[in-house]
Design a protein around this motif. Structure first.
Motif, mmCIF file in Angstrom:
data_model
loop_
_atom_site.group_PDB
_atom_site.id
_atom_site.type_symbol
_atom_site.label_atom_id
_atom_site.label_comp_id
_atom_site.label_asym_id
_atom_site.label_seq_id
_atom_site.Cartn_x
_atom_site.Cartn_y
_atom_site.Cartn_z
ATOM 1 N N GLN A 56 37.245 -26.094 -16.712
ATOM 2 C CA GLN A 56 37.316 -25.441 -15.358
ATOM 3 C C GLN A 56 35.734 -24.971 -15.227
ATOM 4 O OE1 GLN A 56 40.196 -22.524 -16.092
ATOM 5 N NE2 GLN A 56 41.428 -23.201 -14.565
ATOM 6 N N ILE A 57 35.408 -24.717 -14.083
ATOM 7 C CA ILE A 57 34.222 -24.074 -13.799
ATOM 8 C C ILE A 57 34.544 -23.225 -12.807
ATOM 9 C CG2 ILE A 57 32.737 -25.739 -14.669
ATOM 10 C CD1 ILE A 57 32.323 -26.664 -11.735
ATOM 11 N N GLN A 62 34.001 -15.375 -9.001
ATOM 12 C CA GLN A 62 34.397 -15.316 -10.489
ATOM 13 C C GLN A 62 36.000 -15.471 -10.310
ATOM 14 O OE1 GLN A 62 33.242 -11.705 -12.335
ATOM 15 N NE2 GLN A 62 34.133 -10.677 -10.717
ATOM 16 N N HIS A 63 36.766 -15.376 -9.276
ATOM 17 C CA HIS A 63 38.037 -15.297 -9.199
ATOM 18 C C HIS A 63 38.708 -16.597 -8.662
ATOM 19 C CE1 HIS A 63 37.700 -11.003 -9.979
ATOM 20 N NE2 HIS A 63 36.885 -10.934 -8.623
ATOM 21 N N SER A 64 37.514 -17.645 -8.925
ATOM 22 C CA SER A 64 38.031 -18.895 -8.068
ATOM 23 C C SER A 64 37.809 -19.869 -9.104
ATOM 24 C CB SER A 64 37.717 -19.309 -6.823
ATOM 25 O OG SER A 64 38.041 -20.433 -6.385
ATOM 26 N N THR A 65 38.665 -21.036 -9.704
ATOM 27 C CA THR A 65 38.054 -21.950 -10.589
ATOM 28 C C THR A 65 38.296 -23.229 -9.949
ATOM 29 O OG1 THR A 65 39.956 -21.786 -11.946
ATOM 30 C CG2 THR A 65 38.219 -20.531 -12.637
ATOM 31 N N HIS A 66 37.559 -24.242 -10.535
ATOM 32 C CA HIS A 66 37.895 -25.817 -10.225
ATOM 33 C C HIS A 66 38.166 -26.360 -11.412
ATOM 34 C CE1 HIS A 66 37.300 -28.918 -7.164
ATOM 35 N NE2 HIS A 66 36.864 -29.908 -8.301
ATOM 36 N N GLU A 120 42.677 -33.457 -16.284
ATOM 37 C CA GLU A 120 42.348 -32.279 -15.342
ATOM 38 C C GLU A 120 43.262 -31.162 -15.224
ATOM 39 O OE1 GLU A 120 41.137 -32.227 -10.407
ATOM 40 O OE2 GLU A 120 40.316 -33.912 -11.788
ATOM 41 N N ILE A 121 44.315 -31.664 -15.561
ATOM 42 C CA ILE A 121 45.599 -30.551 -15.190
ATOM 43 C C ILE A 121 45.611 -29.868 -16.578
ATOM 44 C CG2 ILE A 121 46.888 -32.065 -13.567
ATOM 45 C CD1 ILE A 121 48.594 -32.866 -15.860
ATOM 46 N N ASN A 122 44.981 -30.042 -17.717
ATOM 47 C CA ASN A 122 44.897 -29.326 -19.003
ATOM 48 C C ASN A 122 43.953 -28.319 -18.778
ATOM 49 O OD1 ASN A 122 44.673 -28.278 -21.397
ATOM 50 N ND2 ASN A 122 44.885 -30.202 -22.566
ATOM 51 N N VAL A 123 44.051 -26.998 -18.305
ATOM 52 C CA VAL A 123 43.085 -25.895 -18.453
ATOM 53 C C VAL A 123 43.307 -25.100 -19.196
ATOM 54 C CG1 VAL A 123 42.900 -26.434 -15.997
ATOM 55 C CG2 VAL A 123 44.507 -24.936 -16.649
ATOM 56 N N GLU A 124 44.207 -25.424 -20.359
ATOM 57 C CA GLU A 124 43.967 -24.165 -21.307
ATOM 58 C C GLU A 124 42.654 -23.870 -22.093
ATOM 59 O OE1 GLU A 124 46.930 -25.374 -24.583
ATOM 60 O OE2 GLU A 124 45.928 -27.479 -24.747
ATOM 61 N N GLY A 125 41.770 -24.730 -22.051
ATOM 62 C CA GLY A 125 40.383 -24.472 -22.763
ATOM 63 C C GLY A 125 39.567 -23.353 -21.893
#
Length: 169
Positions: A56-57, A62-66, A120-125
């Motif tokens: 994610q970035i 800071q409250h919105s990620t992509h 892309e759906i794996n955002v646990e990192g």
């Protein structure tokens, strides 16, 4: 007659289609096919490399990620020697171990590349995920090259960037 043709066409579509693949099934490397079944030589040089990866970035604030698809590219840049990767571990933003991809030596033939793909759906990192790679190479062999490629496409907009590893040991 036309209704029957439409029904048959729809039936063929419904019953002959494979179920959609889950994202984790699309590219799943079989590490066991690369495992070394004999001990590695003591004369090999040992090293450890760090690679930053972004699942994610931040976007706008800071409250919105992509979300991003992230690829860790593991490359043997030697055109002569086989190299050995002895461990690959993936950590989240807080340094917590998420996954060990392999912890038995695998080989990469000269100029061979393999990848680890974070869907892309794996955002646990999160926004600061990273890999540690441990490796062994013959004397005078170039060190392995680890590169991160992150990308995402939404509509007509695309985003991509790369990171490169650094040797830490």
């Amino acid at each position: 007659m036309k209704l029957t043709t439409i029904f048959i066409f729809c039936s063929v579509l419904l019953f002959n289609c494979e179920p959609p693949k889950k994202p984790e099934d699309i590219h799943q490397e079989n590490w066991t096919k690369r495992e070394m079944n004999r001990p590695l030589k003591d004369s090999l040089e040992h090293g450890k490399s760090y690679l930053s990866i972004y699942s994610q970035i931040y976007s706008i604030t800071q409250h919105s990620t992509h979300n991003l698809t992230a690829v860790a590219s593991l490359r043997n840049i030697s055109d002569r020697d086989t190299i050995y990767l002895t461990k690959a571990t993936y950590y989240d933003t807080h340094g917590n171990l998420l996954k060990t991809y392999f912890d038995k030596p695998i080989y990469l033939a000269p100029l061979e590349t393999t990848e680890i793909i974070i869907d892309e759906i794996n955002v646990e990192g999160g926004t600061g995920s990273n890999f540690l790679f441990e490796w062994k190479i013959p004397k005078n062999c170039p060190e392995p090259f680890f590169e991160g490629v992150m990308n995402s496409t939404m509509g007509k907009q695309g985003l991509s960037f790369t990171t490169q590893s650094i040797r830490i040991e």
